[in-house]
Design an enzyme around this catalytic site. Structure first.
Site, mmCIF file in Angstrom:
data_model
loop_
_atom_site.group_PDB
_atom_site.id
_atom_site.type_symbol
_atom_site.label_atom_id
_atom_site.label_comp_id
_atom_site.label_asym_id
_atom_site.label_seq_id
_atom_site.Cartn_x
_atom_site.Cartn_y
_atom_site.Cartn_z
ATOM 1 N N TYR A 197 0.824 -1.030 -0.504
ATOM 2 C CA TYR A 197 0.113 -0.292 -0.170
ATOM 3 C C TYR A 197 0.984 1.083 0.103
ATOM 4 O O TYR A 197 0.211 2.150 -1.033
ATOM 5 C CB TYR A 197 -0.581 -0.136 1.245
ATOM 6 N N LYS A 230 -22.733 1.611 21.701
ATOM 7 C CA LYS A 230 -22.284 2.727 22.078
ATOM 8 C C LYS A 230 -20.936 3.334 22.036
ATOM 9 O O LYS A 230 -20.318 3.224 23.143
ATOM 10 C CB LYS A 230 -23.410 3.150 22.774
#
Length: 673
Positions: free
Chosen positions: A41, A121
């Site tokens: 990458y 959450k």
């Protein structure tokens, strides 16, 4: 290379590299299925950088190389959220969750269970991403829910945030809301390296994410291991909403927006409880901190029907995890004085780490709580972070109490101004009677007076207020309007331009409205809604100041306690003198007119989009003065939605609910009526 045509082969290679890099980002952040090692990458990225450096005319804003490079900012510009970024109501036990489910089914007149979406959450920082024709044009923090900060340059450095949405099936305009997090592994590594350098470390990943996002230099943010997850759509233009919330999340994935994988659609509240129990057991295995689960109604149609209440949606709830507890010792109990004179006992503790946060102070709420819990100086106590957020002293461990443990009494004098402290019988709160002449109350009162919903004095922040009081430039709130340029420029870090800007903002604030002025006075129990109610009823300040407690109690939504507080405030000599002085110094407002047979009276309005002739606040104030009510969210109780330029999702919700839509011209005609 300027003026030299880019060879077609090079242009093609650049476009191919961008596509490959974006694809690998998508596989890594959205699919969690990387297909190449980091080293490969990096090679692709460096090749693209070299080509763009050689052929700078090929650089585009959405190129992967353009995430970093902006100049450091001097300040974060404010961003108004057209659709408020509201927080969620919380429950802490099964009973609270079942009550939430029952309220929804009663409101919808449903006996059978229906679909919820459950998701972790995330304990991070809320962020709004605005895309126009697929390109990221703005990123903003939540702020107070209505106004946030523009953090676009910093957000561009977060690799998981696409600068250009994937594919071509995206809307003309879309606002994607989500959470910025720092994964635990990245947080630990960051702190280790910061420690080696002798730099500041962060107490927990949430603070690290927040601090990283608010760096004035984007190059610093770029070095922080941040990740973004989307969870909601705000504005939407040029595309209809899908049927369900889970369809929205599918859109996100298709567009290259990361979505948390641990999301589940369940049938009824029992499924939510099962999901909660599963996450309680597995939360430590997650790569980032979570502090509970979020439960949302899946159907967007039902969400629109349920609407909002106050500052939270009716169709979603946060079910927080059990609080985490630790033992520590109370070194001292000190007193803080708030804006209304409330004297609050605060425990100073031996620092202890609770859920990754170092806790050294904890509120004891009030003296009734202090004595009920029987907390003394020297006690070993249990400290809890309620909902993983607020430090609280649960109580002492009596078996460990030393013989010299000191019982704290209510102070007879204010620790700040030395005025008398009284605790009325039957009330839990003790109060300093020093009023606005108490430095602590003065500081908080000035901050409140200058706040956005009050007189809205831009630039008069906490540190400056403290400095003005310290240097005795402001002795009460009227002192704001007596500040001189020479005195301001004599202060540290206050140059000519800063002083001029502040004085301009102060002068501008003199022209206000009666509701804003009443709210700015900081009367106990009088928020902005009550201030508007009082202004609508009395129309003139003099009439309100002379009103009896009985007259005040006759007003809808004004209870006996509020009536007594309002009456007492206006009948205190000091307060009356301050009000008269403010008016003498030029603070003024148009007289509130009585509503006579207005077509607006008694109706509820919501605005969406920009109006040409009025600001949003001006329109809302005109509605209120005409006897109507302006709210921020669409529900079945809304009578009219006023549609301006570039309307948002409120427009779509109003259409779905069959609510009357009017344009600016029709609204102005209603006002004239």
């Amino acid at each position: 290379m300027n003026g030299v045509e880019v060879p077609a082969k090079i242009q093609k290679r650049i476009e191919r590299l961008r596509q490959e890099i974006n694809d690998h980002n998508y596989r890594y952040y959205v699919l969690s299925q990387p297909t190449i090692p980091d080293s490969v990458y990096d090679e692709l990225f460096h090749e693209l950088e070299k080509l763009e450096k050689k052929y700078p005319e090929t650089i585009t804003p959405s190129s992967p190389t353009q995430r970093v490079g902006a100049e450091p900012l001097k300040v974060f510009e404010p961003v108004h959220h057209e659709i408020p970024m509201l927080s969620l109501d919380n429950v802490f036990d099964e009973k609270g969750l079942r009550a939430f489910d029952k309220r929804i089914r009663q409101r919808l007149k449903l006996d059978k269970p229906f679909e919820y979406v459950c998701e972790p959450k995330m304990d991070g920082v809320a962020l709004s991403l605005l895309y126009e024709n697929g390109e990221l044009i703005r990123a903003a923090t939540r702020g107070d829910g209505y106004t946030g900060e523009n953090v676009t340059q910093n957000t561009r450095t977060i690799a998981s945030v696409p600068l250009q949405l994937r594919g071509n099936d995206y809307p003309e305009l879309v606002e994607i809301r989500g959470e910025v997090l720092m994964p635990r592994e990245g947080f630990a590594k960051f702190n280790r390296e910061a420690e080696k350098r002798g730099d500041k470390t962060f107490a927990n990943p949430r603070n690290a994410a927040s601090g990283s996002l608010r760096q004035l230099d984007p190059r610093i943010t770029a070095k922080r291991p941040l990740i973004f997850y989307g969870y909601l759509i705000g504005l939407l233009k040029g595309k209809d909403f899908p049927k369900n919330h889970c369809d929205v999340l599918k859109w996100f994935k298709d567009w290259g927006i990361p979505v948390i994988s641990e999301i589940k659609v369940v049938g009824g509240i029992e499924g939510c409880l099962d999901y909660y129990e599963h996450l309680v057991k597995t939360r430590e295995k997650m790569p980032f901190d979570i502090d509970g689960i979020v439960i949302k109604v899946n159907s967007l149609q039902v969400q629109a029907e349920l609407g909002f209440v106050s500052r939270a949606p009716r169709w979603a709830i946060a079910y927080k995890f059990p609080a985490q507890e630790k033992m520590t010792v109370v070194k001292a109990i000190e007193f803080q004085v708030g804006r209304t004179g409330a004297v609050t006992p605060v425990a100073r503790l031996e620092p202890v780490s609770v859920s990754g946060v170092t806790v050294s102070n904890a509120t004891l709420h009030n003296f009734d709580e202090l004595y009920r819990k029987d907390v003394r100086v020297g006690d070993t106590v249990i400290v809890r972070r309620a909902g993983d957020v607020i430090p609280e002293v649960v109580g002492p461990i009596l078996a460990k109490r030393p013989k010299k443990a000191k019982l704290i009494k209510i102070p007879s004098r204010c620790p700040v101004c030395h005025a008398e402290v009284i605790k009325p019988e039957g009330e839990a709160v003790a109060r300093c009677v020093g009023g606005l002449y108490c430095r602590a109350q003065l500081r908080e009162s000035i901050k409140h007076f200058a706040s956005r919903r009050a007189l809205d004095i831009e630039g008069l922040g906490d540190k400056l207020v403290e400095l003005f009081i310290q240097e005795k430039l402001i002795k009460d709130i009227t002192g704001i309007y007596q500040l001189k340029k020479s005195a301001i420029t004599a202060l540290p870090r206050m140059g000519e331009k800063s002083a001029e800007n502040l004085l301009t903002a102060i002068e501008k604030s003199k022209k206000t409205t009666l509701p804003r002025f009443l709210y700015a006075l900081g009367i106990r129990g009088v928020g902005d809604t009550t201030a508007r109610t009082l202004a609508r009823h009395f129309h003139e300040l003099d009439l309100l100041m002379k009103a009896s407690i009985e007259t005040l109690q006759e007003i809808r939504d004004i209870g006996p306690v509020a009536a007594e507080n309002i009456h007492a405030f206006f009948h205190q000599k000091n307060n009356a003198e301050l009000i008269n002085k403010l008016i003498h110094l030029g603070v003024h407002w148009p007289q509130e007119k009585a509503v006579v047979k207005s077509e607006i009276a008694g109706k509820t309005f919501v605005l969406t989009g920009a109006l040409k002739s009025l600001t949003r606040e001006e329109a809302e104030e005109k509605i209120e003065r005409s006897g109507g009510k302006a709210t921020s969210s669409v529900s079945k109780n809304t009578d009219y939605v006023i549609v301006g330029e570039n309307p948002g999702s409120k427009y779509e919700k109003a259409k779905a609910l069959g609510i009357s839509l009017i344009d600016e011209e029709a609204f102005l005609k209603l006002l004239k009526s």
